[in-house]
Every structure is written in C-alpha cells, then in structure tokens.
Scaffold this active site. Structure first.
Site, PDB file in Angstrom:
ATOM      1  N   LYS A 101       0.837  -1.190   0.000  1.00  0.00           N
ATOM      2  CA  LYS A 101       0.000   0.000   0.000  1.00  0.00           C
ATOM      3  C   LYS A 101       0.878   1.248   0.000  1.00  0.00           C
ATOM      4  O   LYS A 101       1.738   1.416   0.860  1.00  0.00           O
ATOM      5  CB  LYS A 101      -0.895  -0.021   1.244  1.00  0.00           C
ATOM      6  CG  LYS A 101      -1.732   1.228   1.412  1.00  0.00           C
ATOM      7  CD  LYS A 101      -2.718   1.104   2.557  1.00  0.00           C
ATOM      8  CE  LYS A 101      -3.401   2.427   2.811  1.00  0.00           C
ATOM      9  NZ  LYS A 101      -4.357   2.366   3.921  1.00  0.00           N
ATOM     10  N   LYS A 111      -2.544  -1.462  -3.576  1.00  0.00           N
ATOM     11  CA  LYS A 111      -3.399  -0.284  -3.464  1.00  0.00           C
ATOM     12  C   LYS A 111      -2.557   0.978  -3.562  1.00  0.00           C
ATOM     13  O   LYS A 111      -1.524   1.036  -2.906  1.00  0.00           O
ATOM     14  CB  LYS A 111      -4.088  -0.348  -2.106  1.00  0.00           C
ATOM     15  CG  LYS A 111      -4.928   0.842  -1.772  1.00  0.00           C
ATOM     16  CD  LYS A 111      -5.502   0.676  -0.401  1.00  0.00           C
ATOM     17  CE  LYS A 111      -6.205   1.966  -0.043  1.00  0.00           C
ATOM     18  NZ  LYS A 111      -6.423   2.121   1.336  1.00  0.00           N
TER      19      LYS A 111
HETATM   20  C1  PBG Z   1      -6.851   3.332   5.961  1.00  0.00           C
HETATM   21  C2  PBG Z   1      -7.430   3.269   4.588  1.00  0.00           C
HETATM   22  C3  PBG Z   1      -7.398   4.277   3.633  1.00  0.00           C
HETATM   23  C4  PBG Z   1      -8.070   3.773   2.506  1.00  0.00           C
HETATM   24  C5  PBG Z   1      -8.500   2.496   2.810  1.00  0.00           C
HETATM   25  N1  PBG Z   1      -8.068   2.195   4.102  1.00  0.00           N
HETATM   26  C6  PBG Z   1      -6.898   5.659   3.722  1.00  0.00           C
HETATM   27  C7  PBG Z   1      -5.476   5.933   3.867  1.00  0.00           C
HETATM   28  O1  PBG Z   1      -4.637   5.043   3.942  1.00  0.00           O
HETATM   29  O2  PBG Z   1      -5.150   7.113   3.937  1.00  0.00           O
HETATM   30  C8  PBG Z   1      -8.263   4.513   1.226  1.00  0.00           C
HETATM   31  C9  PBG Z   1      -9.312   3.987   0.318  1.00  0.00           C
HETATM   32  C10 PBG Z   1      -9.658   4.907  -0.783  1.00  0.00           C
HETATM   33  O3  PBG Z   1      -9.013   5.938  -1.025  1.00  0.00           O
HETATM   34  O4  PBG Z   1     -10.639   4.596  -1.474  1.00  0.00           O
HETATM   35  N2  PBG Z   1      -7.828   2.984   6.920  1.00  0.00           N
END
Ligand code: PBG
Length: 332
Positions: free
Chosen positions: A202, A256
């Site tokens: 991620k 992601k």
């Molecule tokens: C963290 C989390 C995020 C997203 C999913 N889980 C935000 C981040 O890491 O800042 C983002 C998902 C999206 O942008 O659709 N809990």
C-alpha cells in the site's frame, strides 16, 4: 510468420469472434464494495468528492448491503466513522463501536450469502487521523507513529471485529508485523478459521484524497509517508511487502491504489501463490466521475476498461466503489 501471412485483425472482425477469443474477464463475484457507516447519522450523507457514494446509517447500510448481494457481487468491506475520536482510537475495539454494531447487523442480515470483510486500521478512530498510536521521538521531539504499540491496538480491534461477525479481517495500517500480531490474537481466541486479507502493498498516495472526506480521517499533521510505501521505490519493495505478510500468515494480499501501480500488481501476482486483490481507490473513482459529469468520457466504458486492466494485471479480486453498478453491466 509475419505479414501478410499473419494478420491479427482476422480475429477482431466481428463482436462474436472477439468474444470467443477474449480471455480476460471480470465477473460480479470478483468485486468487493467498500461501504461507510457513521455513528449517529439520521440520514445517509452524500460524500461531496465521491458522487454516488454515501456515509450510511445502520439502517441504510443494511438495505444497501442486501441490494449489493442481490447484484451478485463477491463481498463488502466495511469502514466505520465513530461520533467521537480520541488519541488511541477507542472506537476501533469498542464492542459497542459503530463498526462492531454494523458488523452484527450485516452478519445477522446476510449470514453466509456474501463475504463480510472489515477494514482494520486506527485512522478512522483517532483524533489525530494517523493509522496508529503516536509517540514523541526522544531525540527530535517529533511525533511519529509507534509501530509496536500500535500492534496491540490492531490485535484488540481484530478480536472486536471477529466477535462482531467479520468474516475477513483486512488490516490497512502498514505497520510492520501487523499480520503476525493479528493472526496470533485471532488464534488465541479460537478464531483460527478467520482469514486475514492484508493490504500488504500500500502506497502513500494522493489518490486517497476523497476517502479522507468519506472517513473523516485526514491526518491533523504530517502525512502517512512514514509508514505507507513510497511510489518512487521499485517494484521489488512491493513484492517484498507481500511476501513478508504471507510469511506472517496472510491468507491473501492486496495492492493499493490500482491504476498507478499495475506494474506492482503484476509483479506481486507473479510472485505469490495466494489471492491478490487490487483496490481501485477513491481518487480513481472521483477522477472518472468528474470527467464523466462533464461529458468528456464514456463513463461505463471507462469503468469496465479500468476493471479489465486491473484484472489483466493479475488481480483475482477488485475492491471498487462501482462494484454494484459494474456487476449490473457485466451481467447484461
Ligand atoms: C486506511 C485506509 C485508507 C483507505 C482504505 N483504508 C486511507 C489511507 O490510507 O489514507 C483509502 C481507500 C480509498 O481511497 O478509497 N484505513
């Protein structure tokens, strides 16, 4: 064999021929819908930067979930927004916290008709908006996220979600060792059957912008680059993160965002022997919706083209805000 003997256009001549030889297919069952539920809401609240997506009440979530399952999608992933946030993210493991209550609602409503996944992180629950507990660096005096103290919070949140009926725990906080900590906690309480689907790979991304409106979790200072990955690092680091999580017990992994990291997705898919999800995130959604609202692109074709691209890059499963709508198009 080259031209003129070889003419790739022969197999593109009619729709029927193209259909016959197509080998990258997305089906509704591959899609997971992210959903937001907020404590204390009376009506579903639209999210300005994500037209068509709402923060749900417990009731509206239940209805939306039933419709999503009827559309034939593969699963749902739940995010909760508590009414009150604090430094330790107490809502994350409170048995009466909004996510736990919504998990109970949905597991009673849907049983085993779908896969009920829960995002596990602290950022939706902390007043500072970071994904873990903060500590002040003894040298510089700066606040940073304390990796190891955060693991205990994640373990506790995983148990709360498990007890509330989550069927897949999906940790997204990018703490080192989070999968091992969660696995040990789950096993210690008899949840040996519960899979961990880690957001293994991620990146710190501007594509999460609209999500931070949706989940009301914009960091109050700094950013997440100290724990989420740096897109300027090569593919190998993305693969390494996935392999480390699998070694810690992850049953499946995730890349992601999706579109800007398809190269990483392909490399992870080739390197691992577990399912690989890709998360088509909020900013990817917002960009397409904005351009479509101007009439600048063909919305349906763009959505299906991006889903096909993500699948072609190796995703077994795609998290997307278009899951239900796309399922309708894919069925027709
Ligand atoms: C963290 C989390 C995020 C997203 C999913 N889980 C935000 C981040 O890491 O800042 C983002 C998902 C999206 O942008 O659709 N809990």
């Amino acid at each position: 064999m080259t031209y003129p003997a070889s003419r790739p256009r022969r197999l593109r001549r009619t729709p029927a021929l193209r259909r016959l030889v197509a080998d990258v297919r997305v089906s509704p069952a591959d899609l997971v819908l992210p959903v937001f539920v907020k404590e204390g809401l009376r009506e579903p609240a639209p999210i300005a930067s994500m037209p068509g997506v709402v923060q749900h009440t417990r009731d509206s979530l239940r209805k939306a979930a039933v419709e999503a399952v009827e559309a034939g999608i593969g699963g749902l992933i739940l995010f909760g927004i508590p009414a009150v946030k604090d430094a330790r993210g107490s809502g994350a493991d409170d048995p009466e916290g909004i996510v736990q209550l919504a998990l109970q609602d949905l597991s009673a409503e849907l049983g085993d008709d779908t896969v009920l996944m829960s995002d596990l992180c602290l950022d939706e629950y902390t007043d500072h908006g970071h994904c873990g507990l903060l500590e002040r660096h003894p040298g510089t005096g700066e606040w940073t996220v304390d990796n190891d103290a955060t693991l205990a919070r994640y373990a506790s949140a995983a148990l709360a979600q498990a007890r509330a009926g989550s069927q897949v725990i999906a940790p997204s906080g990018m703490m080192d060792g989070q999968v091992a900590a969660i696995r040990a906690a789950l096993d210690g309480e008899g949840f040996t059957h519960l899979p961990v689907w880690s957001y293994s790979t991620k990146y710190a991304s501007a594509f999460y912008g609209p999500f931070r409106d949706a989940a009301e979790c914009t960091p109050q200072f700094g950013d997440r680059a100290g724990y989420q990955q740096d897109g300027a690092r090569g593919i190998d680091e993305g693969v390494r993160e996935a392999l480390l999580d699998i070694a810690e017990g992850a049953d499946a992994v995730m890349v992601k965002p999706a579109l800007a990291y398809l190269d990483v997705l392909r490399a992870v898919a080739d390197a691992v022997d577990v399912p690989v999800a890709a998360y088509q995130v909020s900013g990817e959604y917002a960009m397409v919706e904005a351009a479509a609202a101007h009439g600048w692109i063909d919305r349906q074709r763009i959505v299906l083209e991006t889903l096909t691209g993500i699948r072609r890059a190796g995703a077994t499963t795609i998290l997307t805000y278009w899951a239900v709508e796309a399922a309708g198009w894919l069925r027709d």
